[in-house]
Each structure stands twice: as C-alpha cells, then as structure tokens.
Motif scaffolding. Structure first.
Motif, short mmCIF file in Angstrom:
data_model
loop_
_atom_site.label_atom_id
_atom_site.label_comp_id
_atom_site.label_asym_id
_atom_site.label_seq_id
_atom_site.Cartn_x
_atom_site.Cartn_y
_atom_site.Cartn_z
N LEU A 154 0.59 -1.66 -0.06
CA LEU A 154 -0.13 -0.05 0.38
C LEU A 154 1.27 1.12 -0.04
O LEU A 154 0.72 2.07 -0.69
CB LEU A 154 -0.96 -0.19 1.16
N ALA A 274 -7.33 -0.24 -0.96
CA ALA A 274 -6.33 -0.10 -1.04
C ALA A 274 -6.32 1.37 -1.84
O ALA A 274 -5.53 2.24 -2.05
CB ALA A 274 -5.78 -1.13 -1.75
N THR A 320 -0.80 4.45 7.39
CA THR A 320 0.31 5.11 5.66
C THR A 320 -0.12 6.11 4.97
O THR A 320 1.72 6.30 4.86
CB THR A 320 -0.94 4.35 4.74
#
Length: 508
Positions: A154, A274, A320
């Motif tokens: 990712l 994602a 992330t």
C-alpha cells in the motif's frame, strides 16, 4: 524531437481533428485500406504510438470503411489532438508501441505475488503515459481488490502514484488539509473549513475533486462561486497571499494517475480499500500536506456502512499517512442523511453562502460539521487549546472573519460570483403523514443527477426535511431543480417510481 523530420515516410500520415470528445482518452481513426494498417497489421482497437514534432501519445485505434478520411489521413480525438499539439494537414508518425513489460508484474499480483516498490513505480509510469488500455487498467484494479495489498504494498502504490505527478513545495513548516471519503450528498464543508483555518493565520492549500459518481464534487460547487481551474503558479500565489485556496486538483497535476484509475473503477463499480487509501493520500502527499483531518461518514446508504468498516479504513489511512510523515486525525461522522439542504453545485453553494453570512435559516448541520473538522485543524496548528478548537472555529465564523477570508480567497482565484438558479422546479410531496425515519442517499443523489447535476450547475434538489421531522401527507419533502424540461421529466419520473427514497413511520 531534435529535427523537423519524422521517421520513415511510409508510416507518416496527415492529421485531421475529428472534434471527438473522449474525455482524456486519446483515440485515432484510420481507413481500413490505409497503407499503414496493411503494412503494420493494425486491427481495430489496437494500441498505436503517435509521434508529432512536439510530443508522443499512445492511442486506441478504430477503423472505418467510409470516405470520411483519405487513405493517407488519420483522424484524432480532441484528447489526442491536444496532446500532440498539431494542426490539420501536419504529419505524424504511426507505429507499434514498445512492449508493456510492467503488465507481467500485474499478472503476478493476480496470482498472489506481492509487488515491490520498483514494480509499482514501473506500473504507474506506464499508466500515466497512457500505455495501459482500459482492459489492462481493469486487470490492475481487480488484482488490487481481489489480492489485498499488505502495508508495504500500500505504501509502494501510494508513493508511486505521487511520483508520477507534480509535487507542491511550501515555505512554511505546517500545511493543513481535510478530506471526506464521500458518499454523503451535500456534505460540502471544505470551503467553510478552508476559510476558518486561513482566517486564523494557518496555511491550508486545498485541492479538491470534481464529481465522480455524485451530483457535485467540491470543485464543482466552488466553481459556481469562483474559478477553480488554476495553474500551479496561480494556486501558489493565492495561498501565499491568503493562506488558503479551493482549487480543482486536476488543473495542477497532482497524482494524475488517480483520475485514470477512478474512471475505470467507476465503470466496474469497484471500490477497493487499497485504491481508496492510495487515492486520498497520494493527493495529500503531493500537495505537501503535513496535517490532515479525515471525515468518514457512516450510514446504511453511505460509502461506509458500519462503524467497524470506518475504524478499519481509518486505521489504514492513519498508518499509511504516518509513513509519509503526514499526521492524520480520523473523525467518524453520521452518514444517515444528506448534509444541508442543497444537492447539486449551485444549491450547495447557496447553503455555504447562508452559513458564511450568518443567515438565521442557514443549515445548522452543515455549519456544525464544518466547525467540528475545522476545530481539529485549529488545534493541530496551535490556534486553539486541546478541546477548544470547535469554539474557536465558531468564533471565527460568527465574527464574520471566515466570510471575509472566503471573499478574499475567491477574489484571489479570479473573483466571487453569484451561483446560478434553475429555470424549472417541481416539488415532491409526502404520500403519508408520520415521522421521517430514513433517507436513501444513493437514490436521492440519482434524482439530482437525472435533473442534470453536476453538468448543469443549477440543477439538483433542495431538501425540506431531515430525520425526526414530522410531516403530513402532501407536505413537501424536496424540490427538484432543472435547467431543461427533459431533465426535469427524467428526475420526476424516477422520483415517482421510488416513493420510498425518504421514508416516514407510515412507510416502514
């Protein structure tokens, strides 16, 4: 190219602009008896490399048996024409594109192999240069959805999407940003948040999207109030002068591959986690953001159906973002019903103006959502003590400082203007008396789209009720706004066939 000459003359053709709108898809048209088709073995729907004196583009080829074109001519869609920067009668060179080596990595992912960062980089470079056709993009999206990306993948996907676009650089240590994952009609808090935050002396260079599947994107709504298609230099000047902006991200080239992926994902009705995370964060990283608040509405007909879904997505976004040194705060909000009254660019803009100007009839829910999100950013920026952000945001709005700042931002972007009004309206009324208990956000959005939104900026619908309101049979539920009789008819017919879009106790 280094010389005014193209390649071997046998593969050179004179160009004609067909004035064919294919959005951003380069299309070429050749006669079936074209000598280039015969010599190169081009079939319909082949991928071809077109080279002018100015640029190169990969296009999808179609063929015709008519005399629309001469045998030595090639017709170009508007997208291909603009990319090649040619004029009628000029020559371009037509050839086979180089083999698409990165597709082997996508094929490996289909069979469950994890992708490395360098492979994502090669894939995204090929995508942004137009080397993937829609079938290959669909293959990539399916692989991402069916074979869930791990955390490293990712990060690699997001980083690769950033790497193939522009990246903004700001001479200030903190750049604030806000994003909503969508699915909630009328949730147009961004202009309010930008004005409140900038009025407090913080920097918030906001790039926003146009509508993808909704009746209005933030850029569509803002465009009814001020220009949003700014160059990168113009955007930077606005932010330097006013501390904030609301511009269309597509005009400044941030994460351009994202728009290509979204276009195909929309047709496939595919909404992979994602892809969503990479889509959101690639644009924020490219914009140079350091602190971000993310709005995740939850509701039965919103994009996120449960709090558990929102918490999982929020954690993926937060973790992330942290790998890019981007601090993200997640706000899980109520997505059971639309926000404000207007659904559609101009109608949502009128809601914004009412809130900015302190109109006593302004939608309170829109103001409250904007204040809660702006409060987080004010606390991030040290302009409010922890827990006092919402109050500081409210003071900024109620004092008129936010309205003054918004006017200044609009002037810097090209001038504040009045949103248009639709020439045709029709009221949809309640079939039964009772308490409003349920909204179908998706079908309500479809009514607005059938009425012409967002292509017709004044089109959409205006809500007259919210959850918990008591209505009597015949009371207005919403008013459809349209610019043509035909579009009003489409929306009215759909609304009439879907009388349970807004449900009362008597309906359930």
């Amino acid at each position: 190219m280094s010389t005014p000459e193209l390649h071997q003359r046998s593969n050179n053709l004179r160009v004609r602009c067909l004035d064919l709108d294919t959005l951003d898809k380069p299309i070429a048209l050749l006669r079936k008896d074209s000598p280039v088709c015969r010599s190169e073995g081009f079939d319909a729907h082949a991928r071809v490399r077109l080279e002018s004196l100015h640029d190169t583009v990969i296009a999808t080829l179609f063929q015709t048996g008519s005399e629309l074109l001469a045998p030595d001519e090639i017709g170009l869609s508007t997208a291909a024409w603009r990319a090649l920067q040619v004029r009628d009668g000029q020559q371009i060179h037509v050839s086979h594109p180089k083999p698409l080596e990165s597709i082997s990595s996508v094929r490996g992912k289909v069979y469950g192999r994890a992708l490395r960062a360098c492979e994502f980089g090669a894939i995204m470079r090929d995508v942004v240069h137009g080397r993937y056709d829609d079938i290959q993009l669909a293959m990539l999206l399916t692989a991402i959805a069916a074979r869930a990306l791990d955390d490293d993948e990712l990060f690699g996907l997001t980083d690769a999407m950033v790497g193939v676009g522009e990246r903004l650089d700001w001479d200030v240590p903190m750049r604030l940003d806000k994003h909503c994952v969508g699915g909630l009609p009328g949730n147009r808090t961004t202009p309010l948040i930008v004005a409140i935050v900038a009025a407090n002396g913080l920097v918030i260079p906001k790039t926003s999207s146009r509508a993808i599947t909704s009746p209005a994107g933030t850029a569509d709504t803002m465009e009814t109030l001020a220009p949003v298609s700014l160059t990168l230099g113009h955007m930077q000047r606005v932010v330097e002068r006013e501390g904030g902006c609301v511009v269309w991200g597509g005009s400044v080239g941030l994460s351009p591959v994202d728009d290509l992926l979204i276009r195909v994902a929309r047709v496939m009705d595919l909404d992979a986690e994602a892809q969503l995370v990479a889509s959101v964060l690639s644009k924020k990283v490219a914009a140079g953001s350091t602190h971000l608040v993310l709005d995740l509405p939850v509701g039965a007909t919103a994009k996120l159906r449960s709090r558990e879904d929102a918490e999982r997505l929020g954690e993926r976004l937060r973790s992330t973002a942290a790998r890019f040194d981007l601090t993200a705060e997640i706000v899980i909000s109520d997505g059971r019903q639309p926000v404000g009254r207007g659904i559609g660019p101009a109608l949502e803009a009128r809601d914004l103006l009412a809130v900015f100007q302190g109109d006593p009839d302004a939608p309170r829910d829109l103001a409250d959502r904007a204040l809660s999100l702006a409060g987080v950013l004010l606390e991030f920026g040290g302009k409010a003590e922890p827990g006092d952000g919402v109050r500081q945001a409210a003071r900024t709005l109620e004092s008129g400082a936010a309205w003054q700042k918004f006017q200044a931002i609009c002037e810097a972007q090209g001038g504040l203007r009045e949103p248009p009004k639709a020439s045709r309206t029709e009221v949809v009324t309640a079939a039964h008396s009772g308490c409003v208990t349920h909204f179908d956000n998706r079908r309500l959005s479809r009514v607005a789209k059938l009425a012409g939104a967002p292509g017709a900026p004044a089109a959409g619908l205006e809500l007259h009720v919210h959850l918990g309101d008591e209505v009597r049979a015949g009371d207005p539920l919403y008013t459809i706004h349209a610019e043509t009789a035909g579009e009003l008819g489409y929306a009215r017919e759909f609304a009439g066939n879907n009388g349970d879009i807004i449900q009362t106790e008597a309906d359930r």
